[in-house]
Design a protein around this motif. Structure first.
Motif, mmCIF file in Angstrom:
data_model
loop_
_atom_site.group_PDB
_atom_site.id
_atom_site.type_symbol
_atom_site.label_atom_id
_atom_site.label_comp_id
_atom_site.label_asym_id
_atom_site.label_seq_id
_atom_site.Cartn_x
_atom_site.Cartn_y
_atom_site.Cartn_z
ATOM 1 N N LEU A 67 0.825 -1.207 0.000
ATOM 2 C CA LEU A 67 0.000 0.000 0.000
ATOM 3 C C LEU A 67 0.860 1.257 0.000
ATOM 4 O O LEU A 67 0.626 2.188 -0.791
ATOM 5 C CB LEU A 67 -0.912 -0.003 1.233
ATOM 6 N N ILE A 68 1.855 1.304 0.871
ATOM 7 C CA ILE A 68 2.713 2.484 0.979
ATOM 8 C C ILE A 68 3.471 2.722 -0.321
ATOM 9 O O ILE A 68 3.591 3.864 -0.796
ATOM 10 C CB ILE A 68 3.706 2.332 2.159
ATOM 11 N N ILE A 69 3.986 1.647 -0.928
ATOM 12 C CA ILE A 69 4.734 1.778 -2.180
ATOM 13 C C ILE A 69 3.828 2.294 -3.295
ATOM 14 O O ILE A 69 4.194 3.207 -4.046
ATOM 15 C CB ILE A 69 5.381 0.433 -2.574
ATOM 16 N N ILE A 70 2.623 1.718 -3.417
ATOM 17 C CA ILE A 70 1.689 2.146 -4.467
ATOM 18 C C ILE A 70 1.307 3.607 -4.291
ATOM 19 O O ILE A 70 1.352 4.398 -5.250
ATOM 20 C CB ILE A 70 0.427 1.261 -4.469
ATOM 21 N N TRP A 71 0.900 3.993 -3.086
ATOM 22 C CA TRP A 71 0.488 5.379 -2.864
ATOM 23 C C TRP A 71 1.651 6.358 -3.037
ATOM 24 O O TRP A 71 1.461 7.476 -3.499
ATOM 25 C CB TRP A 71 -0.144 5.516 -1.478
ATOM 26 N N SER A 72 2.854 5.931 -2.678
ATOM 27 C CA SER A 72 4.017 6.802 -2.844
ATOM 28 C C SER A 72 4.360 6.994 -4.316
ATOM 29 O O SER A 72 4.702 8.101 -4.748
ATOM 30 C CB SER A 72 5.229 6.226 -2.103
ATOM 31 N N LEU A 73 4.280 5.914 -5.087
ATOM 32 C CA LEU A 73 4.533 6.006 -6.527
ATOM 33 C C LEU A 73 3.472 6.846 -7.228
ATOM 34 O O LEU A 73 3.739 7.469 -8.258
ATOM 35 C CB LEU A 73 4.562 4.604 -7.143
ATOM 36 N N SER A 74 2.266 6.862 -6.661
ATOM 37 C CA SER A 74 1.161 7.581 -7.298
ATOM 38 C C SER A 74 1.452 9.067 -7.458
ATOM 39 O O SER A 74 1.119 9.661 -8.497
ATOM 40 C CB SER A 74 -0.124 7.401 -6.480
ATOM 41 N N TRP A 75 2.066 9.687 -6.459
ATOM 42 C CA TRP A 75 2.290 11.137 -6.506
ATOM 43 C C TRP A 75 3.121 11.551 -7.715
ATOM 44 O O TRP A 75 2.685 12.397 -8.507
ATOM 45 C CB TRP A 75 2.939 11.611 -5.204
ATOM 46 N N PRO A 76 4.333 10.989 -7.927
ATOM 47 C CA PRO A 76 5.103 11.398 -9.112
ATOM 48 C C PRO A 76 4.486 10.952 -10.429
ATOM 49 O O PRO A 76 4.575 11.672 -11.429
ATOM 50 C CB PRO A 76 6.481 10.735 -8.893
ATOM 51 N N ILE A 77 3.837 9.775 -10.451
ATOM 52 C CA ILE A 77 3.206 9.303 -11.690
ATOM 53 C C ILE A 77 2.048 10.204 -12.086
ATOM 54 O O ILE A 77 1.904 10.610 -13.247
ATOM 55 C CB ILE A 77 2.744 7.836 -11.537
ATOM 56 N N TYR A 78 1.205 10.559 -11.122
ATOM 57 C CA TYR A 78 0.073 11.449 -11.415
ATOM 58 C C TYR A 78 0.562 12.848 -11.785
ATOM 59 O O TYR A 78 -0.042 13.526 -12.621
ATOM 60 C CB TYR A 78 -0.868 11.540 -10.215
ATOM 61 N N LYS A 79 1.650 13.268 -11.151
ATOM 62 C CA LYS A 79 2.213 14.584 -11.447
ATOM 63 C C LYS A 79 2.583 14.689 -12.921
ATOM 64 O O LYS A 79 2.334 15.716 -13.574
ATOM 65 C CB LYS A 79 3.442 14.839 -10.568
ATOM 66 N N VAL A 80 3.154 13.631 -13.461
ATOM 67 C CA VAL A 80 3.533 13.604 -14.877
ATOM 68 C C VAL A 80 2.291 13.508 -15.764
ATOM 69 O O VAL A 80 2.155 14.222 -16.762
ATOM 70 C CB VAL A 80 4.491 12.425 -15.155
ATOM 71 N N ALA A 81 1.347 12.635 -15.386
ATOM 72 C CA ALA A 81 0.147 12.420 -16.206
ATOM 73 C C ALA A 81 -0.748 13.654 -16.254
ATOM 74 O O ALA A 81 -1.400 13.915 -17.275
ATOM 75 C CB ALA A 81 -0.634 11.229 -15.676
ATOM 76 N N LEU A 82 -0.786 14.431 -15.158
ATOM 77 C CA LEU A 82 -1.689 15.585 -15.090
ATOM 78 C C LEU A 82 -1.309 16.712 -16.053
ATOM 79 O O LEU A 82 -2.090 17.642 -16.246
ATOM 80 C CB LEU A 82 -1.749 16.122 -13.657
ATOM 81 N N VAL A 83 -0.134 16.609 -16.657
ATOM 82 C CA VAL A 83 0.239 17.571 -17.695
ATOM 83 C C VAL A 83 -0.697 17.422 -18.893
ATOM 84 O O VAL A 83 -0.943 18.380 -19.631
ATOM 85 C CB VAL A 83 1.709 17.355 -18.128
ATOM 86 N N TYR A 84 -1.265 16.234 -19.060
ATOM 87 C CA TYR A 84 -2.044 15.921 -20.262
ATOM 88 C C TYR A 84 -3.544 15.764 -19.998
ATOM 89 O O TYR A 84 -4.280 15.352 -20.904
ATOM 90 C CB TYR A 84 -1.504 14.634 -20.886
ATOM 91 N N THR A 85 -4.017 16.092 -18.796
ATOM 92 C CA THR A 85 -5.434 15.891 -18.501
ATOM 93 C C THR A 85 -5.909 16.826 -17.395
ATOM 94 O O THR A 85 -5.148 17.137 -16.479
ATOM 95 C CB THR A 85 -5.685 14.429 -18.065
ATOM 96 N N PRO A 86 -7.161 17.272 -17.463
ATOM 97 C CA PRO A 86 -7.738 18.029 -16.347
ATOM 98 C C PRO A 86 -7.822 17.136 -15.104
ATOM 99 O O PRO A 86 -8.111 15.941 -15.212
ATOM 100 C CB PRO A 86 -9.136 18.402 -16.855
ATOM 101 N N PRO A 87 -7.589 17.684 -13.919
ATOM 102 C CA PRO A 87 -7.453 16.857 -12.714
ATOM 103 C C PRO A 87 -8.718 16.123 -12.268
ATOM 104 O O PRO A 87 -8.655 14.947 -11.906
ATOM 105 C CB PRO A 87 -6.999 17.859 -11.643
ATOM 106 N N LEU A 88 -9.873 16.780 -12.292
ATOM 107 C CA LEU A 88 -11.092 16.120 -11.834
ATOM 108 C C LEU A 88 -11.499 14.973 -12.754
ATOM 109 O O LEU A 88 -11.906 13.902 -12.292
ATOM 110 C CB LEU A 88 -12.244 17.116 -11.721
#
Length: 295
Positions: A12-33
């Protein structure tokens, strides 16, 4: 601590920790909501499809309130307020506000679940929160909005209430269906909000976006919430919440390794404080004297 529980928590900790940088990169290409809504909807749909043969366990007429409440607290309010708040407050400050949640869970679990509260546990929760402040301090610069701070506090509150409610109701419903339906219900509300305020045409359908969406739906939503609900169901909610102090710490470490972000003295201090926090909160009850009895 049982090996299976520990491995689930580590995952759980690894997945949630990886989520922050992965989403940070992906959000360049999509609206957040819209991104949050699609992650939750797809994650819930994938899980529902996987466990469809057990759909008789849903018992919708009996349990629909549980599914709706967990969907609103754990998905709609938590992710929605988080998404909007990050637009108004520096990321470091916002993560500190959101990760006030373990302290709230410790308090609420003592008040409403009858979990014990000791001086050692109180000290551990405080040290963990100070550790989050330390690892997030580099992100404090920028404009600070009162509304953004309020969104952060409400996000922490919704997550804390959702955790307590999940713990209280987890034995009344099937855990897998609780995760699937909370994601589907919360995801629908997020999608409606996104479509009302954001443009579908703003999504850039490239490999980076699809990778972030796939990671979010499969690991970030479906699998991580199965882990979280199972951990909360089988252990003390306050102990589980304290381990989540590791998420912002590990997320910063991952950013340092893969996104060339600096490793600072404050990050090192934060790591020490968070590790000490977890050790104190998980200290065996025989080794410490209870300060309060659960009420």
């Amino acid at each position: 601590m049982k090996a299976k529980w520990f491995l689930m928590m580590a995952g759980l900790i690894i997945i949630w920790s990886l989520s922050w940088p992965i989403y940070k990169v992906a959000l360049v290409y999509t609206p957040p909501l819209l991104f949050a809504g699609m992650r939750c909807l797809l994650g819930g749909a994938l899980l529902a499809g996987f466990i469809w043969k057990t759909r008789d366990r849903i018992q919708w007429k009996k349990n629909w309130k549980i599914y709706v409440i967990t969907g609103l607290l754990n998905i709609t309010l938590f992710y929605g307020l988080q998404t909007e708040g990050l637009k108004l407050v520096p990321s470091g400050l916002f993560s500190v506000i959101v990760y006030f949640q373990p302290i709230l869970v410790g308090l609420f679990a003592w008040l409403w679940l009858g979990e014990t509260m000791t001086l050692t546990k109180v000290l551990g929760l405080i040290l963990g929160f100070l550790g989050v402040i330390s690892v997030s301090a580099e992100g404090f610069s920028g404009h600070v909005s009162i509304l953004g701070i309020l969104f952060g506090l409400l996000s922490a509150l919704s997550w804390a209430f959702g955790t307590i409610y999940t713990k209280k109701m987890a034995h009344s419903v099937d855990s897998l269906w609780m995760v699937a339906l909370q994601c589907l219900i919360g995801g629908v509300v997020l999608m409606i909000s996104g479509l009302s305020t954001e443009k579908w045409s703003s999504i850039v359908w490239n490999g980076t976006y699809f990778s972030g969406l796939a990671f979010g739906a499969i690991l970030g939503i479906a699998i991580s919430w199965i882990f979280y609900v199972t951990l909360v169901k089988t252990g003390d909610a306050s102990v589980v919440a304290t381990f989540t102090f590791l998420v912002p710490m590990l997320a910063v470490v991952i950013g340092t390794i893969f996104l060339s972000e600096p490793f600072t003295k404050l990050l090192f201090v934060g790591i020490i404080l968070i590790v000490a926090s977890i050790l104190l909160v998980n200290k065996k009850k025989k080794q410490t004297q209870e300060l309060f009895q659960g009420v």
